[in-house]
Design an enzyme around this catalytic site. Structure first.
Site, mmCIF file in Angstrom:
data_model
loop_
_atom_site.group_PDB
_atom_site.id
_atom_site.type_symbol
_atom_site.label_atom_id
_atom_site.label_comp_id
_atom_site.label_asym_id
_atom_site.label_seq_id
_atom_site.Cartn_x
_atom_site.Cartn_y
_atom_site.Cartn_z
ATOM 1 N N LYS A 54 12.490 -9.535 0.299
ATOM 2 C CA LYS A 54 11.217 -10.231 0.038
ATOM 3 C C LYS A 54 11.234 -10.821 -1.369
ATOM 4 O O LYS A 54 10.867 -11.975 -1.575
ATOM 5 C CB LYS A 54 10.035 -9.262 0.200
ATOM 6 N N GLN A 98 4.404 -1.774 0.698
ATOM 7 C CA GLN A 98 5.403 -1.561 1.747
ATOM 8 C C GLN A 98 5.085 -0.277 2.532
ATOM 9 O O GLN A 98 4.920 0.783 1.941
ATOM 10 C CB GLN A 98 6.805 -1.471 1.109
ATOM 11 N N ASP A 121 -0.483 -9.177 3.919
ATOM 12 C CA ASP A 121 -0.046 -8.545 5.173
ATOM 13 C C ASP A 121 -1.122 -8.662 6.255
ATOM 14 O O ASP A 121 -0.850 -8.433 7.439
ATOM 15 C CB ASP A 121 0.251 -7.056 4.927
#
Ligand code: NAD
Length: 300
Positions: A54, A98, A121
Site C-alpha cells: 500500500k 490494517q 476503507d
C-alpha cells in the site's frame, strides 16, 4: 475456455494511472497533495506485506504515504490517540487501520474512532449507513473494485440478477448494496443458504466472497454469466516443488470459464483492484475535504 478474461491487473494499472494524473493536477492547480496514513498494530506477516505494498503504490501515484507501526501489545488508548492525531492532521486525507487487530483491541471501537470523511476503507458505521441509504459515502475498496470491473464490462447493470455469495461486512454486504444501487436484483447467499447451486444458476452476475477454495463449480453457472471471484485461498502445490503453494479463488476457474461469459482470474483479478481503489478513495476523500470536484469514474 470460452469466457472473456477480466484482467484486474491491467484494470488496476489503468485506475492507478487515472489517480496519478488527477494527483498531478491537484498539486499543480491547487498545491494539494493527498495523504494516506496506514496504521499497523503487531507483526502479522500477511499484514506487513499488505502495508508495504500500500505504501509503495501510494508513493507511486504521487501521494504522501505515512506509516504508523505499533507494538502488538499497544493499548487501546494509545491506538486511539494515534488515530485522533491523524484525524486532526490536515495533510492526511485517508486513514486505514490494517485488520485484523490483536485480540485485546476492540475493532469496532477503533474503526468508529476514524473521522468518517477519512475512512478510506469504508468500514465506519456512518459510511455503512450512508451506503445502505444510497447517500454519498466512502465505499469499501474490494467491492468498489468489483463494481468498477462490472460497469466497465457491461456498461449498465440495471435489471440484472446478481448473486453475492458471502455476507461479510467487508465484502458481501457492501457488494450487495452497490449492486442494488446499480439497479440489480440482488440475492445474498451464505453458509445457511438452501440449495446454493440453484440460487447461483439464476444469476447473470455471480460474486463469490466465501474463502473456500474452488467451491463454485461450472455447472452452477448460467451460460454467459459474469463471474467475479473475490476469494484468495492458498493451497499446497507439491507439483511446483517442496513447500510450494499456489493461489486459487472461490470458483473452480476452468469449469466456470467454460460456461461463463466473463470471469476474473485468481490471482490477477479482484486482488490488484483493492489497493487501486484504496488510492482512488484517498483521492476522493482529498477532493471532498478540499471542496473540489471528485474524480470521475473512480467512485460508486
Ligand atoms: P468471511 O469469512 O468474513 O465471510 C465469508 C462468508 O462466506 C460468510 O458470510 C459465510 O456465511 C459465507 N460462507 C461460508 N461458507 C459458505 C458456504 N459453504 N456456502 C455459502 N456461503 C458460505 O470472508 P471475507 O472477509 O468476506 O472474505 C471472503 C474471501 O475473499 C476470502 O477468501 C478472502 O481472503 C477474500 N478477500 C479478498 C480480497 C481481495 O482483495 N481480493 C479482499 C477481502 C477478502
Amino acid at each position: 475456455m470460452t469466457a472473456t478474461l477480466i484482467d484486474g491487473k491491467e484494470f488496476a494499472a489503468r485506475v492507478r494511472g487515472q489517480v496519478a494524473a488527477h494527483v498531478t493536477r491537484l498539486k499543480a492547480d491547487h498545491g494539494i497533495t493527498p495523504g494516506l496514513a496506514v496504521v499497523l498494530v503487531g507483526e502479522d506477516p500477511a499484514s506487513q506485506v499488505y502495508v508495504r505494498s500500500k505504501g509503495k503504490q501510494t508513493v507511486e501515484v504521487g501521494m504522501k504515504s505515512v506509516e504508523h507501526k505499533l507494538e502488538a501489545d499497544t493499548s487501546e488508548a494509545d491506538l486511539l490517540a494515534v488515530i485522533a492525531q491523524l484525524n486532526a492532521d490536515p495533510e492526511i486525507h485517508g486513514i486505514l487501520v490494517q485488520l485484523p487487530l490483536p485480540g485485546h483491541l476492540d475493532e469496532d471501537l477503533v474503526i468508529n474512532s476514524i473521522d468518517p470523511a477519512k475512512d478510506v476503507d469504508g468500514f465506519h458505521i456512518s459510511n455503512v449507513g450512508l451506503l445502505g441509504t444510497g447517500q454519498k459515502s466512502m465505499v469499501p475498496c474490494t467491492p468498489l473494485g468489483c463494481l468498477m470491473m462490472l460497469r466497465d464490462y457491461h456498461g449498465s447493470l440495471s435489471g440484472m440478477n446478481a448473486v453475492v455469495i458471502g455476507r461479510s461486512n467487508i465484502v458481501g454486504k457492501p457488494m450487495a448494496q452497490l449492486l442494488l444501487g446499480d439497479s440489480c436484483t440482488v440475492t445474498i447467499a451464505h453458509s445457511r443458504t438452501k440449495d446454493l447451486a440453484q440460487v447461483v444458476r439464476g444469476a447473470d452476475i455471480v460474486v463469490a466472497a466465501v474463502g473456500r477454495p474452488e467451491m463454485v463449480p461450472g455447472d452452477w453457472i448460467k451460460p454467459g454469466a459474469t463471474v467475479i471471484d473475490v476469494g484468495i485461498n492458498r493451497l499446497d502445490a507439491p507439483e511446483k516443488g517442496e513447500g510450494k503453494t499456489r493461489l486459487v479463488g472461490d470458483v473452480d476457474f476452468d469449469s466456470c470459464a467454460a460456461v461463463a461469459g466473463a470471469i476474473t482470474p485468481v490471482p490477477g483479478g479482484v486482488g490488484p483492484m483493492t489497493i487501486a481503489c484504496l488510492l482512488a478513495n484517498t483521492l476522493t476523500a482529498c477532493c471532498r475535504a478540499s471542496g473540489l470536484d471528485e474524480p470521475e469514474g473512480l467512485t460508486a
